[in-house]
Design a protein around this motif. Structure first.
Motif, PDB file in Angstrom:
ATOM      1  N   ASP A 131       0.835  -1.201   0.000  1.00 41.67           N
ATOM      2  CA  ASP A 131       0.000   0.000   0.000  1.00 41.67           C
ATOM      3  C   ASP A 131       0.871   1.254   0.000  1.00 41.67           C
ATOM      4  N   ASP A 135      -0.747   7.264   5.654  1.00 42.16           N
ATOM      5  CA  ASP A 135      -1.524   7.226   6.907  1.00 42.16           C
ATOM      6  C   ASP A 135      -1.020   6.265   7.990  1.00 42.16           C
ATOM      7  N   ASP A 143      -3.270  10.568   4.717  1.00 34.90           N
ATOM      8  CA  ASP A 143      -2.503   9.844   3.700  1.00 34.90           C
ATOM      9  C   ASP A 143      -1.407  10.702   3.084  1.00 34.90           C
ATOM     10  N   SER A 178      -3.054   4.078  -2.517  1.00 33.62           N
ATOM     11  CA  SER A 178      -4.417   4.232  -1.993  1.00 33.62           C
ATOM     12  C   SER A 178      -4.651   5.639  -1.485  1.00 33.62           C
ATOM     13  N   TYR A 205      -5.695   2.390  -6.598  1.00 33.75           N
ATOM     14  CA  TYR A 205      -6.990   2.639  -5.969  1.00 33.75           C
ATOM     15  C   TYR A 205      -7.532   3.852  -6.728  1.00 33.75           C
ATOM     16  N   PHE A 213     -17.085   3.169   5.925  1.00 30.93           N
ATOM     17  CA  PHE A 213     -16.845   1.727   6.057  1.00 30.93           C
ATOM     18  C   PHE A 213     -15.379   1.366   6.319  1.00 30.93           C
ATOM     19  N   PHE A 217     -10.708  -0.836   9.811  1.00 32.51           N
ATOM     20  CA  PHE A 217      -9.328  -0.831   9.285  1.00 32.51           C
ATOM     21  C   PHE A 217      -8.480   0.182  10.051  1.00 32.51           C
ATOM     22  N   LYS A 231     -11.193  12.736   5.340  1.00 33.04           N
ATOM     23  CA  LYS A 231     -10.364  12.619   4.138  1.00 33.04           C
ATOM     24  C   LYS A 231     -11.103  13.111   2.894  1.00 33.04           C
ATOM     25  N   GLN A 235     -10.291  11.865  -0.900  1.00 35.68           N
ATOM     26  CA  GLN A 235     -11.099  10.715  -1.310  1.00 35.68           C
ATOM     27  C   GLN A 235     -12.414  11.216  -1.915  1.00 35.68           C
ATOM     28  N   LYS A 262     -13.310   1.103  -4.447  1.00 33.85           N
ATOM     29  CA  LYS A 262     -13.366   0.886  -3.003  1.00 33.85           C
ATOM     30  C   LYS A 262     -14.252   1.920  -2.338  1.00 33.85           C
ATOM     31  N   SER A 288     -13.102  -3.196   5.425  1.00 34.36           N
ATOM     32  CA  SER A 288     -13.220  -3.663   6.803  1.00 34.36           C
ATOM     33  C   SER A 288     -14.640  -3.538   7.362  1.00 34.36           C
ATOM     34  N   TYR A 327     -11.080  -9.741   3.551  1.00 31.53           N
ATOM     35  CA  TYR A 327     -10.573 -10.361   4.784  1.00 31.53           C
ATOM     36  C   TYR A 327     -11.112 -11.777   4.935  1.00 31.53           C
TER      37      TYR A 327
HETATM   38  C1  PBG Z   1      -5.431   4.076   3.686  1.00 31.61           C
HETATM   39  C2  PBG Z   1      -6.264   2.883   3.421  1.00 31.61           C
HETATM   40  C3  PBG Z   1      -7.528   2.689   3.973  1.00 31.61           C
HETATM   41  C4  PBG Z   1      -7.941   1.430   3.580  1.00 31.61           C
HETATM   42  C5  PBG Z   1      -6.939   0.875   2.772  1.00 31.61           C
HETATM   43  N1  PBG Z   1      -5.888   1.820   2.670  1.00 31.61           N
HETATM   44  C6  PBG Z   1      -8.320   3.513   4.905  1.00 31.61           C
HETATM   45  C7  PBG Z   1      -8.465   4.951   4.711  1.00 31.61           C
HETATM   46  O1  PBG Z   1      -8.415   5.463   3.595  1.00 31.61           O
HETATM   47  O2  PBG Z   1      -8.631   5.615   5.728  1.00 31.61           O
HETATM   48  C8  PBG Z   1      -9.236   0.830   4.013  1.00 31.61           C
HETATM   49  C9  PBG Z   1      -9.389  -0.632   3.950  1.00 31.61           C
HETATM   50  C10 PBG Z   1     -10.507  -1.178   4.753  1.00 31.61           C
HETATM   51  O3  PBG Z   1     -11.326  -0.457   5.343  1.00 31.61           O
HETATM   52  O4  PBG Z   1     -10.566  -2.422   4.810  1.00 31.61           O
HETATM   53  N2  PBG Z   1      -4.587   4.543   2.754  1.00 31.61           N
END
Ligand code: PBG
Length: 340
Positions: A131, A135, A143, A178, A205, A213, A217, A231, A235, A262, A288, A327
């Motif tokens: 990854d 973060d 991030d 990501s 990503y 969601f 994580f 974020k 995002q 995602k 997650s 998972y």
């Molecule tokens: C962070 C990152 C996240 C996830 C994967 N890489 C979380 C976020 O952006 O805060 C989430 C994966 C998950 O919730 O299973 N770069």
């Protein structure tokens, strides 16, 4: 005087099509089935933690544990035996190693790099996806680099490029940014190529939404407690769909080999649009919170966990995903091996 009600048996249907015919028996259903889930579709996300022989549970993700490097190697062996093609590695960084710049991301001896080398030494045939984002390493949980309340784009990309090179040197097969900074795919591709890593793939990503969601994580990698704000300036807005196509187009243009959408189930419409438009290897991340919802309901006896798990994963295939980060990967692979 009223007419007697007509018996349903008086009804004469002259149907040309009776779709139920193709569903009448298991063999018939298997014969017309359009999509199947196999171990080849699975990418297993793993959390790595400092120590030796350590497995620490993640409270909000039942049955998921953070693994020390030796245990991550054991997980990789298990994955290989189950036919899972690839692992995605995420670190829980010691709080003492987190700083405003996320400098630990560039340490060649950081957890992810050590895990890559250790796994590659024992299970060379498994794909390792790392990854790229700051973060897990920043004291503020973002991030990217933070100036006041702003996440700096171009300055962050410069660091992400170094992070990607650090991972490639440690043996990562696939770099997975990501972070959602603009222009990072092209910058990372150019840097990888100039260091001779022309075969290292990039899984972008591409359409990553600012989602609720991701909560569990963030527990797993220890950023929930420190994250300042949200974020939403990097995002995507969950209200948008056309914008996802522009994001994917840009990432493919900049050299992404694979793209990811995602979260997963709430965004199946995006997967379908992206797949139809670009016909590129498209992956979904069952994140997650999606995992936690199914597990929580199953543990309460509110639904059949295994059936819900399989149905949710099949839904990604139907929507057009080539594979799924989940998972559930080892559990599903085990069931599929037994012929589920
Ligand atoms: C962070 C990152 C996240 C996830 C994967 N890489 C979380 C976020 O952006 O805060 C989430 C994966 C998950 O919730 O299973 N770069």
């Amino acid at each position: 005087m009223t007419d007697a009600p007509r018996s349903p048996l008086d009804l004469t249907l002259n149907l040309t099509h009776r779709p139920r015919r193709n569903r009448k028996a298991d063999w018939a259903r298997r014969l017309v089935r359009e999509n199947v889930l196999t171990a080849n579709d699975l990418i297993w996300p793993i959390f790595v933690v400092e120590g030796e022989n350590v497995r620490t549970p993640v409270a909000s993700m039942p049955d998921v544990e953070r693994l020390s490097v030796d245990q991550a190697v054991a997980a990789a062996q298990r994955a290989a035996e189950l036919g899972i093609p690839a692992l995605a590695l995420f670190p829980y960084t010691d709080p003492g190693l987190r700083d405003a710049h996320g400098s630990e991301a560039l340490n060649p001896e950081n957890l992810v790099c050590r895990a890559c080398r250790a796994i590659k030494a024992v299970v060379p045939g498994i794909g390792l996806i790392t990854d790229v984002a700051l973060d897990p390493y920043t004291s503020h949980g973002h991030d990217g680099l933070l100036e006041g309340e702003t996440i700096l784009n171009d300055e962050t990309v410069a660091v992400l490029v170094e992070q990607a090179l650090n991972q490639a040197r440690a043996g990562a097969d696939v770099i997975a940014p990501s972070d959602m900074m603009d222009g990072r795919i092209g910058a990372i591709r150019a840097a990888l190529d100039s260091e001779g890593f022309t075969d290292v793939q990039i899984m972008a990503y591409a359409a990553k939404y600012a989602s609720a969601f991701y909560g569990p994580f963030r527990d797993a990698i220890g950023t929930n407690a420190v994250l300042v704000g949200d974020k939403r300036t990097y995002q995507m807005d969950p209200a948008n769909s056309d914008e996802a196509l522009r994001e994917v187009a840009a990432d493919l243009d900049e050299g992404a080999d694979m793209i990811m959408i995602k979260p997963g189930l709430p965004y199946l419409d995006i997967i379908r649009r992206v797949k139809d438009r670009f016909e590129a290897p498209t992956f979904a991340y069952q994140v997650s919170g999606e995992y936690a919802m199914i597990m929580a309901a199953a543990r309460n006896g509110w639904l059949d966990g295994e059936k819900a798990m399989l149905e949710s994963l099949l839904a990604f295939k139907r929507a057009g995903a080539k594979g799924i980060l989940t998972y559930f990967a080892p559990r599903v692979a085990e069931m599929l091996k037994k012929g589920a």
